[in-house]
Design a protein around this motif. Structure first.
Motif, mmCIF file in Angstrom:
data_model
loop_
_atom_site.group_PDB
_atom_site.id
_atom_site.type_symbol
_atom_site.label_atom_id
_atom_site.label_comp_id
_atom_site.label_asym_id
_atom_site.label_seq_id
_atom_site.Cartn_x
_atom_site.Cartn_y
_atom_site.Cartn_z
ATOM 1 N N ILE C 65 0.926 -1.041 -0.087
ATOM 2 C CA ILE C 65 -0.015 -0.012 0.039
ATOM 3 C C ILE C 65 0.771 1.118 -0.034
ATOM 4 N N PHE C 66 1.870 1.285 0.942
ATOM 5 C CA PHE C 66 2.857 2.232 0.765
ATOM 6 C C PHE C 66 4.057 1.980 1.588
ATOM 7 N N PHE C 68 7.354 3.208 3.664
ATOM 8 C CA PHE C 68 7.640 4.336 4.738
ATOM 9 C C PHE C 68 9.197 4.300 5.257
ATOM 10 N N SER C 70 11.751 6.683 8.068
ATOM 11 C CA SER C 70 11.695 7.883 8.760
ATOM 12 C C SER C 70 10.665 8.752 8.640
ATOM 13 N N ASN C 71 9.263 8.517 8.977
ATOM 14 C CA ASN C 71 8.009 9.033 8.892
ATOM 15 C C ASN C 71 7.766 9.847 7.587
ATOM 16 N N LYS C 72 8.240 9.335 6.445
ATOM 17 C CA LYS C 72 7.973 9.902 5.136
ATOM 18 C C LYS C 72 7.207 8.433 4.417
ATOM 19 N N ILE C 73 6.078 8.920 3.896
ATOM 20 C CA ILE C 73 5.392 7.847 3.288
ATOM 21 C C ILE C 73 5.494 7.979 1.529
ATOM 22 N N ILE C 75 4.320 6.075 -2.054
ATOM 23 C CA ILE C 75 3.362 5.238 -2.787
ATOM 24 C C ILE C 75 3.926 4.468 -3.751
ATOM 25 N N ASP C 238 1.857 -3.916 8.769
ATOM 26 C CA ASP C 238 3.076 -3.175 8.627
ATOM 27 C C ASP C 238 3.999 -4.317 9.005
ATOM 28 N N VAL C 240 8.340 -4.023 8.992
ATOM 29 C CA VAL C 240 9.814 -3.051 9.118
ATOM 30 C C VAL C 240 10.746 -3.941 8.846
ATOM 31 N N LYS C 241 11.920 -3.352 8.673
ATOM 32 C CA LYS C 241 13.245 -3.948 8.398
ATOM 33 C C LYS C 241 14.180 -3.923 9.600
ATOM 34 N N ARG C 243 17.211 -3.796 9.944
ATOM 35 C CA ARG C 243 18.310 -2.693 9.703
ATOM 36 C C ARG C 243 17.692 -1.290 10.120
ATOM 37 N N LEU C 245 14.287 0.168 11.937
ATOM 38 C CA LEU C 245 12.669 -0.284 12.348
ATOM 39 C C LEU C 245 11.864 0.740 11.837
ATOM 40 N N ARG C 250 3.501 -0.975 4.465
ATOM 41 C CA ARG C 250 2.242 -1.172 4.945
ATOM 42 C C ARG C 250 1.733 -2.174 3.770
#
Lengths: 274, 254, 329
Positions: C65-66, C68, C70-73, C75, C238, C240-241, C243, C245, C250
């Protein structure tokens, strides 16, 4: 942020980033977040709140303001616990508003009875703030708010204001310390309701709280002669999309996310526990 | 991440160390995973006394000796969370199959020279101590171990999988082996393994233990209808998780 | 509807050229029949419908879906190549139209739309039910296709054009498909042996004890919902990696209403705890709830949920029995 910015978003899954301008603890497991988000909404609607990496969850809006958006949250799962660790200045992702809230326009010239249990008071606080801004549209307002213990009482500052303006009854299930707290009566909310003099004349009732509390409250209301179509309840379900696609929140054929979360009791009474 | 890292230990009691290998098999992300925690103990790499303190301790193997029991109790006492790693630890796995066979049948094969066998009946961890989390499977899925660690280091609660193997198996587009007459236990077994056995053409033996939602009555009926004899069915169902199916005997009598 | 004629002797050249034009996905006979990208016309298998539905090409099993960081999304780029889906049965075509209603009309889902946009749907109409579990004739299916092949004659197919996309293909391959005055009659569109559901109106049966027969045979294994060409529920999750987190994506995954997890809220309460409630929920969503909202039954009668069920729970028989008052007490 512009009020309609979220609705313009073409991709319905994508939240927008906003900033926490206030983080306030209400009780040991409950807190309120204020976001710098201006959003057109009706009381009782909710937003989907995201922390990328942790997930997303629906949170009801507990304010009615053009300046900001307040969310009241109880720590029960991973998302809410993670939100408890955020503070002023942190960012949070939001999409919405979603759902069918309280259609306040339809209730003009009615007396309102607002009954909340625990964190179920949160969406009702949005109703109260709406009424405050449209006070002449409504007649008597009765608030019955029930909490488990003095520690669990929410919106303590607001309570004093509400007491001045409305008929307010606060109950606490048990008060082991016997401490003075906000003129709360010890006992269940249902008892307070039973002992009150409210009748069903020209009234609508909004109830939000744990399912068991709502069931008992409805029993009392029925005994007092209220009809099912005078009662509005709020449902809680697991939700992912919030726009009627993922199907998790279905109550029989109804979607809690688009037909609810506020339902007129007669629409769901036969299967509210499904 | 400025907060103090979680102290984590891996321990093996009676087992084959395969579960520990599953963790290591996270090749690409292994070093990153290790960096996320304060890894205080790992067999062959860094062995420390079980009386050390851990936030999380992963225990592989099952209790089969008094020594095992001593170590396990010590680990429990000294750790905040105890994670049962793998089938032996979680359900008893093949070693616990001993409960379904007579000791006299095998004892002489291995222990001819031993006069008396003093051991603890092989049993999973939760029959001795409180277990906080389970990562089941023989071997456990490396993906699940990885996901588990990523959760706990962020202070999140890992959620146990309770969906049957069939969920992933159907998604993977496999042909149903039960349909082909194989005694596949996928419908009653906890998924999360990405239906790895069925993907390779082998039926599920139930190594991840039963789901809380299983319809065991029906599973037995299906196996009977496919022509399997009761002895075979009972054997198959008890191979990996017999101790988690106390109701089986009653069902088989129906 | 405009009708064309495609000679059977031209079928191979036509499909061969189609494969040259773009990706072609059709039923292929392996251990079971499934939809696959084909290389040769001889790969096309029309003897039976595919065991697995075609939905996975549009409503994909796993969709990012997207992303992310560091709080940047961000698409992901959404696009799909031009694809022809060949040999789709009426049930599957209608199933696509029902998922279109959910994902394209109601919510404008860009992920589904991206997969659907460049897809051309060429149907192959059944003369008789390809499986004994079919019941499409008991439901009100529509003519929904870009092109539909009717195999009613020894030497040729009649081909109906159902859309602009259909016209595009017809025009491009006009040397194989000639205009004809023949029409496919309503009688010829009937699928024999696929009308075994007596009445699809199941309102009023919810509390009938007749469901129990199905519930007793249900493993809640989710074969029915995975094989269903219309079931569309999903989860979002969600990942996460290790390397970083704060970096990950998502994802949207298929879900199933047959699982307890499906209605489990924080605090572990499960709303549809009982197997019976879950069993009925799927059938009611298919034959009742969806119609309330979209004015059409979600179910298209392909019978996969019965054919693929490990215990062959035939809910059509169960409904018929209840309707006839023959359900066992």
């Amino acid at each position: 942020m512009n009020p309609d910015v979220l609705m313009e978003n073409k991709n319905p899954y994508i939240p927008v980033k906003c900033r926490i301008v206030e983080w306030k603890r209400e009780s040991p497991d409950n807190f309120t977040i204020t976001l710098d988000l201006r959003l057109k909404h009706e009381p009782g609607q909710f937003v989907q709140v995201s922390i990328p990496g942790i997930g997303e969850c629906p949170i009801s809006i507990c304010s009615y303001s053009e300046e900001h958006l307040k969310l009241n949250i109880r720590e029960v799962g991973n998302m809410t616990s993670a939100m408890a660790k955020l503070r002023k200045g942190d960012s949070l992702f939001v999409r919405g508003p979603y759902g069918n809230g309280y259609k306040m326009g339809q209730f003009r010239n009615n007396n309102l009875i607002i009954i909340g249990g625990g964190c179920g008071v949160a969406p009702l606080k949005g109703v109260i703030e709406y009424v405050e801004r449209h006070r002449d549209d409504y007649k008597d307002v009765h608030l019955f708010l029930g909490y488990r213990s003095p520690d669990n009482i929410l919106f303590k500052e607001e309570l004093a204001e509400w007491r001045k303006k409305y008929h307010l009854t606060v109950t606490i299930d048990e008060n082991v310390h016997g401490e003075f707290c906000y003129n709360a009566k010890t006992g269940f909310i249902t008892d307070a309701l039973k002992n009150s003099s409210i009748d069903n004349g020209n009234k609508v009732v909004f109830i939000c709280g744990p399912p068991i509390m709502m069931n008992y409250v409805i029993q009392v209301l029925k005994e007092k002669g209220f009809n099912d179509d005078q009662i509005f309840i709020s449902a809680e379900r697991l939700m992912y999309c919030a726009f009627g696609a993922c199907c998790h929140c279905m109550i029989r054929g109804k979607f809690t996310c688009i037909d609810g979360p506020v339902f007129r009791y007669d629409e769901v009474k036969e299967y509210e526990n499904d | 991440m400025s907060e103090k890292k979680l102290s984590v230990g891996f321990y093996g009691i009676t087992g084959c160390a395969g579960c520990l290998l599953s963790f290591i098999f996270n090749e690409d992300e292994l070093l990153d995973l290790v960096k996320l925690v304060d890894l205080k103990a790992f067999p062959f790499v860094k062995e420390v006394n079980p009386s050390d303190h851990f936030d999380y301790v992963f225990v592989e193997g099952l209790v089969a000796s008094n020594e095992d029991l001593k170590v396990l109790k010590e680990l429990r006492e000294n750790s905040k969370f105890l994670v049962s790693l793998g089938a032996c630890a979680s359900t008893g796995c093949v070693p616990a199959y001993r409960h379904y066979t007579l000791k006299e049948n095998y004892e002489h094969l291995l222990y001819k020279k031993i006069e008396a066998l003093e051991d603890v009946s092989p049993t999973p961890l939760d029959m001795h101590v409180k277990v906080d989390y389970y990562i089941p499977g023989c071997p456990p899925s490396k993906e699940e171990i990885k996901a588990f660690i990523k959760k706990i280091v962020r202070g999140l609660q890992p959620k146990p999988n309770d969906n049957p193997v069939c969920v992933e198996c159907r998604r993977n587009g496999n042909e149903c082996l039960l349909e082909k007459g194989k005694p596949c236990l996928g419908p009653i077994t906890v998924g999360g393994c990405n239906s790895v056995c069925i993907n390779g053409g082998f039926e599920c033996w139930g190594c991840r233990g039963p789901t809380t939602d299983m319809n065991l009555d029906l599973m037995v009926q299906i196996l009977r209808s496919k022509g399997f004899e009761d002895k075979f069915i009972q054997d198959r169902l008890t191979t990996f998780a017999g101790l988690k199916l106390p109701m089986l005997e009653k069902i088989m009598k129906k | 509807m405009e009708t064309l004629l495609l000679k059977k002797k031209d079928f191979e050249s036509f499909t061969s050229e189609l494969i040259g034009w773009c990706e072609v996905i059709s039923p292929v006979k392996k251990e079971v029949v499934r939809f696959k990208k084909i290389k040769n016309p001889s790969d096309i298998y029309l003897g039976k419908n595919s065991f697995f539905p075609v939905k996975e090409f549009f409503f994909r099993k796993k969709e990012t879906i997207f992303k992310f960081k560091s709080n940047k999304i961000s698409i992901p780029k959404l696009e799909s190549p031009k694809r022809v889906f060949f040999g789709l049965r009426k049930c599957d075509l209608n199933a696509i139209s029902h998922q279109d209603k959910v994902f394209m009309e109601t919510i404008k889902d860009p992920y589904y739309t991206a997969q659907r946009k460049n897809a051309y749907l060429i149907g192959y109409h059944c003369n008789e039910a390809p499986s004994k579990y079919c019941f499409c004739e008991s439901l009100r299916l529509n003519d929904f296709f870009d092109l539909m092949l009717y195999d009613r004659h020894k030497d040729f197919f009649l081909v109906e054009i159902g859309s602009e996309k259909g016209k595009t293909i017809a025009k491009r391959f006009r040397k194989y498909m000639k205009k004809t005055d023949s029409k496919v009659s309503l009688e010829e569109k009937k699928i024999i042996g696929a009308d075994r559901l007596l009445d699809s109106n199941i309102k009023g049966l919810y509390d009938n004890h007749g469901w129990q027969e199905g519930v007793d045979k249900c493993l809640s294994c989710t074969a029915c919902t995975a094989l269903c060409p219309t079931c569309y529920c999903f989860d979002l999750k969600d990942e996460v990696k290790a390397r970083n987190l704060g970096e990950g994506e998502r994802v949207r995954n298929w879900s199933s209403c047959q699982l307890k997890e499906f209605t489990k809220v924080a605090g572990n309460h499960v709303f549809r705890e009982k197997r019976e409630e879950r069993f009925k929920h799927r059938i009611y969503h298919q034959l009742d709830y969806f119609r309330e909202r979209y004015d059409v039954d979600l179910c298209t009668g392909c019978g996969r949920c019965i054919e693929g069920c490990p215990t062959r729970i035939d809910f059509i028989e169960i409904i018929n029995k209840m309707k006839q008052g023959k359900a066992k007490k």
